[in-house]
Design a protein around this motif. Structure first.
Motif, short mmCIF file in Angstrom:
data_model
loop_
_atom_site.label_atom_id
_atom_site.label_comp_id
_atom_site.label_asym_id
_atom_site.label_seq_id
_atom_site.Cartn_x
_atom_site.Cartn_y
_atom_site.Cartn_z
N ASN A 30 0.83 -1.21 0.00
CA ASN A 30 0.00 0.00 0.00
C ASN A 30 0.86 1.26 0.00
O ASN A 30 1.28 1.74 1.05
CB ASN A 30 -0.93 -0.02 1.22
CG ASN A 30 -1.95 1.10 1.17
OD1 ASN A 30 -1.87 2.00 0.32
ND2 ASN A 30 -2.92 1.06 2.07
N LEU A 31 1.11 1.79 -1.21
CA LEU A 31 1.78 3.09 -1.31
C LEU A 31 0.73 4.16 -1.64
O LEU A 31 1.04 5.22 -2.17
CB LEU A 31 2.87 3.07 -2.39
CG LEU A 31 3.98 2.02 -2.24
CD1 LEU A 31 5.09 2.26 -3.27
CD2 LEU A 31 4.57 1.99 -0.84
N ALA A 32 -0.52 3.84 -1.34
CA ALA A 32 -1.62 4.77 -1.64
C ALA A 32 -1.83 5.72 -0.48
O ALA A 32 -1.54 6.92 -0.58
CB ALA A 32 -2.88 3.96 -1.95
N GLN A 33 -2.33 5.19 0.64
CA GLN A 33 -2.62 6.07 1.78
C GLN A 33 -1.31 6.51 2.44
O GLN A 33 -0.42 5.70 2.67
CB GLN A 33 -3.48 5.33 2.80
CG GLN A 33 -4.03 6.24 3.87
CD GLN A 33 -5.03 5.51 4.77
OE1 GLN A 33 -4.94 4.29 4.92
NE2 GLN A 33 -5.96 6.24 5.35
N GLY A 34 -1.24 7.80 2.76
CA GLY A 34 -0.01 8.34 3.34
C GLY A 34 0.10 8.08 4.83
O GLY A 34 0.07 9.01 5.63
N PHE A 362 2.41 8.24 -5.27
CA PHE A 362 2.99 7.15 -4.47
C PHE A 362 3.50 7.72 -3.15
O PHE A 362 4.22 8.73 -3.14
CB PHE A 362 4.19 6.52 -5.20
CG PHE A 362 3.83 5.84 -6.48
CD1 PHE A 362 3.61 4.46 -6.52
CD2 PHE A 362 3.73 6.56 -7.67
CE1 PHE A 362 3.29 3.82 -7.70
CE2 PHE A 362 3.41 5.92 -8.87
CZ PHE A 362 3.19 4.55 -8.88
N ALA A 363 3.17 7.05 -2.04
CA ALA A 363 3.67 7.48 -0.73
C ALA A 363 4.97 6.75 -0.42
O ALA A 363 5.08 5.54 -0.66
CB ALA A 363 2.63 7.16 0.33
N PHE A 364 5.96 7.50 0.09
CA PHE A 364 7.20 6.80 0.49
C PHE A 364 7.42 6.83 2.00
O PHE A 364 8.55 6.69 2.48
CB PHE A 364 8.42 7.29 -0.29
CG PHE A 364 8.72 8.78 -0.25
CD1 PHE A 364 8.22 9.62 -1.21
CD2 PHE A 364 9.53 9.31 0.74
CE1 PHE A 364 8.51 10.99 -1.20
CE2 PHE A 364 9.85 10.66 0.77
CZ PHE A 364 9.32 11.51 -0.20
N CYS A 365 6.34 6.93 2.76
CA CYS A 365 6.44 6.88 4.23
C CYS A 365 6.40 5.41 4.66
O CYS A 365 5.54 4.99 5.43
CB CYS A 365 5.29 7.65 4.86
SG CYS A 365 3.68 7.25 4.15
N LYS A 366 7.33 4.64 4.11
CA LYS A 366 7.32 3.19 4.32
C LYS A 366 8.74 2.73 4.63
O LYS A 366 9.71 3.40 4.26
CB LYS A 366 6.82 2.47 3.05
CG LYS A 366 5.47 2.96 2.54
CD LYS A 366 4.31 2.61 3.44
CE LYS A 366 3.04 3.35 3.02
NZ LYS A 366 1.90 3.09 3.89
N ARG A 367 8.83 1.55 5.27
CA ARG A 367 10.16 0.99 5.55
C ARG A 367 10.89 0.74 4.22
O ARG A 367 10.25 0.51 3.19
CB ARG A 367 10.03 -0.34 6.32
CG ARG A 367 9.35 -0.21 7.68
CD ARG A 367 9.46 -1.54 8.43
NE ARG A 367 9.05 -2.66 7.60
CZ ARG A 367 7.84 -3.21 7.61
NH1 ARG A 367 6.90 -2.76 8.42
NH2 ARG A 367 7.57 -4.24 6.82
#
Ligand code: GLN
Length: 382
Positions: A30-34, A362-367
């Protein structure tokens, strides 16, 4: 049959909810929701733990705990040399969302107009409608999303009451410049309008680009409600702790609504946020946050550059925006089904989706491992 009042029907279901549901169904990355897929800093968790144990389990003042309002004021003084009175100019809210809601409901009269810049954060148009006012859109275009002075000037008229701003700007990924803010301030002054400035990504700027607080521009200072929160700065989108800073008359209007919405957010989380805001500057937290995000951005960008998308520059926020040659809704539907990656069809952030056709966020608030997995899926064969 829907019971929803008619002027809110066109807004439908939030695209964040819709895409997250689809991502879960399809087991997509899920790179959708920030929302980060990692936790808040240990210091914030420790402070929350202490606050829960020590007590403070009843309502705080509706305007927020003094400790948090004072910490917000001290933080503004330290970072931006801006002096505000925590008694009359700072209000704690349930996330930035509540501050935005209260500003709209408290300041707009039925029949007023509010200016919303496109591409917008999806909450702004419905809150204007809920207040009985009308949205006037000012469109900004891929890839640089500059605010066109003529389009902006033409949007103002005697009915203009509010302008919604987001800087750093989700989803455009840019930071508003001083010249743009000076024009906004000048127009707001001329038409006696106010600025609602959502600055929740204030700490997420890159490559030596600095965030410019809207209230830091002389023409805007007395007309701006500045909004921020713990969500992005402390990776705690579920805490729902935010704040609004505004001159006393604007603050009074916002507080009058706020007392009848949530009354006040969770007391222990307010206490923990106050402690974190006080300690973060000396612990090097903000530099670390930016450095980690720069790395996340680099990993995702590296992968996206190998797809068919044309990318916009990113100066801030935790989103990368690309354009595909065709329809973004079809692109995102295919991406989720055939590649297992969820993104947001960003034409949804334009009133007329045709103006934002092809844009994908695309959200990049991910590991880093999440981003690499998504990247491999995006660029892999098949
Ligand atoms: N601000 C986040 C985004 O733009 C999430 C918003 C939400 O889920 N309501 O994705």
């Amino acid at each position: 049959m829907t019971l929803l009042r008619s002027d809110l029907r066109p807004y439908g279901t939030s695209i964040f909810t819709a895409m997250s549901q689809l991502a879960a169904q399809q087991q997509a990355v899920n790179l959708a929701q920030g929302a980060p897929d990692f936790g808040p800093p240990a210091a914030l968790l420790q402070a929350a733990d202490d606050a829960i144990r020590r007590g403070g389990h009843q309502y705080s003042l509706s305007i927020g705990l003094p400790a948090l309002r004072e910490a917000v004021a001290a933080d503004l003084l330290r970072r931006h040399h801006r002096q505000v009175d925590p008694e009359t100019e700072v209000t704690v809210t349930a996330g930035a969302s509540e501050a935005i809601w209260c500003a709209a409901i408290g300041l707009l009269e039925p029949g007023d107009e509010a200016i919303v810049l496109e591409p917008f954060y999806e909450q702004y148009p419905p809150v204007v409608s809920a207040a009985g006012a009308t949205v006037r859109y000012v469109s900004c275009d891929f890839p640089d999303f500059r605010l066109d002075p003529q389009r902006l000037t033409e949007a103002f008229n005697s009915r203009t009451r509010l302008v919604f701003l987001n800087t750093p700007w989700n989803p455009a990924g840019r930071v508003l410049h001083e010249s743009e803010l000076a024009l906004l301030g000048e127009l707001a002054e001329r038409y006696d309008a106010y600025l609602v400035s959502d600055e929740t990504y204030e700490h997420l700027t890159f490559d030596a680009v600095a965030h410019l607080p809207v209230a830091g521009v002389a023409a805007c200072r007395e007309r701006t409600v500045t909004i921020s929160s713990v969500s992005k700065t402390f990776s705690a989108t579920g805490w729902r702790v935010g704040w609004a800073v505004a001159p006393p008359a604007l603050t009074a209007a916002l507080r009058a609504v706020k007392q009848f919405v949530t009354f006040a957010p969770a007391t222990p989380l307010q206490l923990a946020t106050a402690a974190m805001l006080r300690d973060a500057p000396t612990s090097g937290y903000y530099d670390l946050l930016r450095a980690q995000y720069a790395q996340r951005r680099a990993v995702l960008r590296d992968h996206l550059e190998r797809t068919t998308l044309t990318l916009a520059e990113n100066e801030g926020t935790y989103f990368l925006l690309g354009r595909c040659p065709d329809d973004d809704v079809a692109y995102c539907t295919d991406l989720i089904r055939s590649r297992g990656v969820a993104a947001i069809p960003a034409s949804r952030f334009y009133a007329d989706p045709g103006r934002g056709r092809g844009l994908v966020r695309f959200a990049f608030c991910k590991r880093l491992d999440t981003l690499r997995l998504a990247g491999d899926r995006l660029t892999g064969g098949g």
